[in-house]
Design an enzyme around this catalytic site. Structure first.
Site, short mmCIF file in Angstrom:
data_model
loop_
_atom_site.label_atom_id
_atom_site.label_comp_id
_atom_site.label_asym_id
_atom_site.label_seq_id
_atom_site.Cartn_x
_atom_site.Cartn_y
_atom_site.Cartn_z
N GLY A 159 0.92 -1.13 0.11
CA GLY A 159 0.01 -0.03 0.17
C GLY A 159 0.86 1.26 -0.10
O GLY A 159 2.17 1.09 -0.39
N ARG A 160 0.37 2.38 0.67
CA ARG A 160 1.14 3.59 0.52
C ARG A 160 2.50 3.57 1.14
O ARG A 160 3.34 3.88 0.69
CB ARG A 160 0.27 4.51 1.23
CG ARG A 160 -0.77 5.17 0.59
CD ARG A 160 -1.43 6.32 1.37
NE ARG A 160 -2.71 6.63 0.95
CZ ARG A 160 -3.81 5.85 1.20
NH1 ARG A 160 -3.66 4.85 2.16
NH2 ARG A 160 -4.91 6.38 0.80
N ILE A 161 2.39 2.91 2.44
CA ILE A 161 3.59 2.87 3.43
C ILE A 161 4.65 1.86 2.71
O ILE A 161 5.75 2.12 2.55
CB ILE A 161 3.24 2.16 4.87
CG1 ILE A 161 2.49 3.38 5.32
CG2 ILE A 161 4.45 2.22 5.50
CD1 ILE A 161 1.96 3.31 6.65
N ARG A 181 -2.31 -8.77 -1.96
CA ARG A 181 -3.51 -9.44 -2.41
C ARG A 181 -3.55 -8.94 -4.19
O ARG A 181 -3.98 -9.89 -4.75
CB ARG A 181 -4.75 -9.10 -1.73
CG ARG A 181 -4.97 -9.61 -0.66
CD ARG A 181 -6.13 -9.18 0.17
NE ARG A 181 -6.12 -7.76 0.24
CZ ARG A 181 -7.24 -6.93 0.67
NH1 ARG A 181 -8.07 -7.60 1.06
NH2 ARG A 181 -6.91 -5.71 0.69
N ALA A 242 4.15 -2.51 11.00
CA ALA A 242 2.54 -2.42 10.91
C ALA A 242 1.88 -2.53 12.23
O ALA A 242 1.37 -1.71 12.80
CB ALA A 242 2.28 -3.51 9.71
N ARG A 243 1.38 -4.10 12.39
CA ARG A 243 0.89 -4.24 13.76
C ARG A 243 1.65 -5.57 14.37
O ARG A 243 1.94 -6.26 13.51
CB ARG A 243 -0.66 -4.57 13.47
CG ARG A 243 -1.46 -3.18 13.39
CD ARG A 243 -1.53 -2.62 14.70
NE ARG A 243 -2.37 -1.28 14.51
CZ ARG A 243 -2.01 -0.19 14.31
NH1 ARG A 243 -0.64 0.02 13.97
NH2 ARG A 243 -2.59 1.21 14.27
N GLU A 272 0.80 -4.54 22.78
CA GLU A 272 1.49 -3.41 23.47
C GLU A 272 0.68 -2.92 24.75
O GLU A 272 -0.62 -3.21 24.55
CB GLU A 272 1.15 -2.49 22.36
CG GLU A 272 2.35 -2.58 21.47
CD GLU A 272 2.17 -1.51 20.18
OE1 GLU A 272 1.80 -0.27 20.54
OE2 GLU A 272 2.62 -1.84 19.09
N HIS A 290 6.47 1.75 19.19
CA HIS A 290 5.51 2.28 18.30
C HIS A 290 5.73 3.88 17.89
O HIS A 290 4.92 4.55 17.96
CB HIS A 290 4.30 1.89 18.93
CG HIS A 290 3.04 1.97 17.93
ND1 HIS A 290 2.03 0.90 18.16
CD2 HIS A 290 2.77 2.47 16.78
CE1 HIS A 290 1.30 1.21 17.09
NE2 HIS A 290 1.76 2.06 16.13
N GLY A 292 6.13 4.79 14.67
CA GLY A 292 6.09 5.00 13.27
C GLY A 292 5.26 6.21 12.95
O GLY A 292 5.98 6.96 11.87
#
Ligand code: DGY
Length: 324
Positions: A159-161, A181, A242-243, A272, A290, A292
């Site tokens: 995606g964008r990131i 995907r 990301a996560r 977290e 975290h 980002g």
């Protein structure tokens, strides 16, 4: 409502400029203590708010949404990831959900590069040597890392990131591969000279560095399971901005401590603010709290997006960043 002003409940301290604007525009309720709200506090907040502005530290569960008064019509998340919001439960109550895409792309991609460079060049290990007063002078064979030029970077989630990480990595001489995907446009593939891998399992064994940039949802929970981590070369590095839930943290700690993986750079964690107890202290793990989106530019941009979404809601216009 106070006059015609919308009641906006903000769950955490936001940048001053954002809070000032929210206070001027709306009937704002701020969380002056700036501690993460538990379920009871969130339920208290949604009972009489028209708009809730939560962050990643809030669990906006179906129970919280069920407790909302009928006036709650918008959850304007301060952040791009919205896995902490039960969007389906919100939709059932006819509550719209928005996020803040785009404005934190550069900041997050920069943190991915920070982690990539720190872990491959052993920067944290080196800094700790200085801090401990143990630097005894330059040595030809000491503290050698690996260079990025010519290495294969596998981006999971283009995606964008993901694209922003790819662009930066090209500047470091890396070769771009990606799993997503869907395929990105031919123009983007050409620009990045990127190779598309429809199968993640096929891509991983050929990568020197893997950067996780996909959203977290039920289909990406533990996407990096023990089995998948084992597909990586023992010389490979894993970067996650990301996560945390996308990686089985216990399996990762095991792979790092047994040298089945060269290193990892993590900005996000599965539970977290807890970090798996086996990760801190590992010489081949660089762990950030975290960070980002933590630039003043990104955070004020996120604030602007939140406000733009609320204003569009008031004007009865299409919400610019609607995700549910
Ligand atoms: C995001 O925007 O998703 C960041 O991780 C902070 O919420």
């Amino acid at each position: 409502m106070t006059g015609s002003k919308l009641r906006v409940a903000v769950t955490r301290k936001l940048p001053d400029a954002t809070e000032r604007e929210i206070a001027a525009l709306f009937d704002a309720r701020f969380n002056h203590s700036d501690t993460a709200m538990d379920a009871a506090a969130l339920i208290g907040a949604v009972r009489d708010a028209d708009v809730l502005v939560p962050t990643v530290t809030d669990r906006i569960t179906a129970d919280v949404i069920a407790a909302a008064g009928p006036q709650l019509k918008l959850i304007a998340n301060f952040g791009v990831g919205f896995n902490h919001i039960d969007v389906a439960a919100a939709a059932r109550r006819n509550i719209a959900v928005t996020n803040t895409p785009g404005v934190l792309t550069d900041a997050t991609a920069d943190i991915a590069m920070t982690l990539m460079l720190m872990v491959t060049r052993r920067a944290l290990e080196g800094a700790k040597v200085i801090e401990a007063g143990r630097f005894s002078g330059w040595c030809p064979t000491w503290m050698m890392g690996v260079g990025l030029r010519g290495r294969n970077l596998g981006i999971v989630g283009m995606g964008r990131i993901g694209e922003a990480v790819a662009r930066r990595s090209r500047g470091f001489g890396m070769t771009i591969h990606y799993n997503n995907r869907t395929r990105v446009t031919a123009a983007v593939e050409r620009e990045l000279d990127a190779t598309y891998w429809p199968e993640l399992d096929a891509m991983l064994p050929a990568m020197d560095v893997v950067s996780i940039n996909c959203p977290y949802n039920t289909s990406t929970y533990h996407l990096f399971s023990a089995e998948r981590l084992a597909r990586l070369k023992p010389t490979a590095f894993l970067i996650n901005t990301a996560r945390g839930e996308i990686v089985d943290e216990a399996a990762l700690a095991e792979a790092l401590s047994s040298a089945r993986l060269a290193g990892a750079g993590l900005d996000v964690f599965e539970h977290e603010p807890q970090v798996h107890p086996k990760l801190p202290g590992l010489p081949n793990a660089v762990l950030l709290p975290h960070l980002g989106s933590s630039t003043i530019e990104a955070r004020t941009g996120m604030g602007r997006k939140v406000i733009a979404n609320i204003r569009a809601f008031i004007a009865g216009e299409a919400l610019p960043d609607r995700v549910g």
